[in-house]
Design a protein around this motif. Structure first.
Motif, short mmCIF file in Angstrom:
data_model
loop_
_atom_site.label_atom_id
_atom_site.label_comp_id
_atom_site.label_asym_id
_atom_site.label_seq_id
_atom_site.Cartn_x
_atom_site.Cartn_y
_atom_site.Cartn_z
N ILE A 88 0.93 -1.16 -0.17
CA ILE A 88 -0.05 0.03 -0.05
C ILE A 88 1.02 1.10 0.00
O ILE A 88 0.70 2.21 -0.79
N GLU A 89 1.84 1.34 0.82
CA GLU A 89 2.60 2.58 1.01
C GLU A 89 3.54 2.84 -0.17
O GLU A 89 3.76 3.88 -0.28
N ARG A 90 3.94 1.77 -0.60
CA ARG A 90 5.08 1.90 -1.57
C ARG A 90 4.49 1.61 -3.04
O ARG A 90 4.98 1.70 -3.98
N ARG A 91 3.00 1.27 -2.93
CA ARG A 91 2.18 1.18 -4.26
C ARG A 91 3.14 0.30 -5.07
O ARG A 91 2.93 -0.03 -6.37
N ALA A 92 3.62 -0.81 -4.43
CA ALA A 92 4.36 -1.98 -4.97
C ALA A 92 3.52 -2.88 -5.81
O ALA A 92 3.70 -3.36 -6.72
N ASN A 93 1.93 -2.96 -5.42
CA ASN A 93 1.09 -3.73 -6.21
C ASN A 93 -0.03 -2.76 -6.40
O ASN A 93 -0.84 -2.15 -5.52
N ALA A 94 -0.02 -2.34 -7.65
CA ALA A 94 -1.06 -1.02 -8.16
C ALA A 94 -2.53 -1.39 -7.58
O ALA A 94 -3.37 -0.76 -7.45
N ASN A 95 -3.04 -2.82 -8.06
CA ASN A 95 -4.19 -3.35 -7.60
C ASN A 95 -4.43 -3.21 -6.07
O ASN A 95 -5.61 -2.74 -5.75
N ASP A 96 -3.55 -3.48 -5.24
CA ASP A 96 -3.85 -3.75 -3.79
C ASP A 96 -3.98 -2.10 -3.51
O ASP A 96 -4.85 -1.78 -2.68
N GLN A 98 -5.11 0.57 -5.32
CA GLN A 98 -6.39 0.98 -5.74
C GLN A 98 -7.59 0.40 -4.69
O GLN A 98 -8.38 1.31 -4.28
N LEU A 99 -7.53 -0.75 -4.45
CA LEU A 99 -8.50 -1.32 -3.50
C LEU A 99 -8.41 -0.78 -2.16
O LEU A 99 -9.36 -0.45 -1.53
N TRP A 100 -7.23 -0.57 -1.68
CA TRP A 100 -7.32 0.10 -0.19
C TRP A 100 -7.86 1.50 -0.41
O TRP A 100 -8.52 2.02 0.49
N GLN A 101 -7.43 2.13 -1.54
CA GLN A 101 -7.95 3.71 -1.73
C GLN A 101 -9.41 3.56 -1.59
O GLN A 101 -10.21 4.40 -1.11
N ASP A 102 -9.99 2.75 -2.57
CA ASP A 102 -11.24 2.44 -2.76
C ASP A 102 -12.33 2.10 -1.42
O ASP A 102 -13.11 2.71 -1.08
N ALA A 103 -11.65 1.36 -0.20
CA ALA A 103 -12.10 1.17 1.01
C ALA A 103 -12.00 2.58 1.84
O ALA A 103 -12.93 2.65 2.45
N VAL A 104 -10.83 3.22 1.61
CA VAL A 104 -10.66 4.60 2.61
C VAL A 104 -11.93 5.32 2.07
O VAL A 104 -12.51 6.01 2.87
N SER A 105 -12.19 5.46 0.62
CA SER A 105 -12.90 6.42 0.03
C SER A 105 -14.44 5.91 0.41
O SER A 105 -15.34 6.81 0.16
N GLY A 106 -14.75 4.66 0.41
CA GLY A 106 -15.88 4.15 0.64
C GLY A 106 -16.42 3.77 -0.92
O GLY A 106 -17.56 3.31 -1.17
N LYS A 107 -15.64 3.94 -1.91
CA LYS A 107 -16.09 3.80 -3.17
C LYS A 107 -16.37 2.44 -3.73
O LYS A 107 -17.18 2.33 -4.60
N ALA A 108 -15.87 1.44 -3.01
CA ALA A 108 -16.20 -0.03 -3.22
C ALA A 108 -16.23 -0.59 -2.02
O ALA A 108 -15.70 -0.24 -1.04
#
Length: 165
Positions: A88-96, A98-108
């Motif tokens: 998450i912090e290093r954006r090593a896995n772009a999919n993870d 984005q999913l983390w950001q979606d959870a934080v924002s409530g988007k998904a």
């Protein structure tokens, strides 16, 4: 945000004693590298100086307290959180990321799942982030012959929505 601010946001209904314990736990997680401080902050601040956490630490702290309820060995919690945090912090896995950001924002509707595998004396660990429905479908299609023993699930979007405001 200070460590006390962080504790109050993650555990808004905690009494004074629970809050003090939460502050100690957050400091410990910071010292062992499970929580990140703001830019330029040091883990060892000295007497009378408060560490400042970035707002993103709020979500990591909430996840740590939630995973802590499972009573897993600290080494397994450490492994999950450090691996996920690295992604998450290093954006090593772009999919993870984005999913983390979606959870934080409530988007998904996103879940974190952790599977324990045999042998029980030294369990294998597999984990990931996934949409809730995708996870439910994958879980329902699991073979009974898998060496899969247990699955722990954190509904991240639900957990993070409690932190708003």
């Amino acid at each position: 945000m200070t460590v006390t601010d962080l504790a109050k946001r993650v555990l808004p209904h905690a009494d004074e004693q629970e809050l003090a314990a939460a502050v100690r736990q957050l400091r410990h997680w910071t010292q062992i590298g499970l929580l990140s401080l703001g830019a330029g902050e040091s883990v060892f601040t000295g007497t009378g100086r408060h560490r400042e956490y970035e707002d993103s630490a709020l979500y990591s702290a909430a996840l740590l307290f939630e995973i802590g309820k499972w009573k897993l060995p600290p080494s397994l919690i450490d492994r999950v959180v450090k691996s996920l945090g690295f992604s998450i912090e290093r954006r090593a896995n772009a999919n993870d990321w984005q999913l983390w950001q979606d959870a934080v924002s409530g988007k998904a509707d996103i879940v974190l799942w952790v599977e324990m595998h045999k042998p029980a004396d030294r369990p294998g660990l597999v984990f990931g982030l996934e949409g809730r429905m995708s996870f439910a479908n994958r879980l329902s299609n699991k073979s009974k012959s898998d060496d899969h023993v247990s699955t722990f699930v954190v509904f991240l979007t639900d957990l993070f929505s409690r932190l708003q405001g």
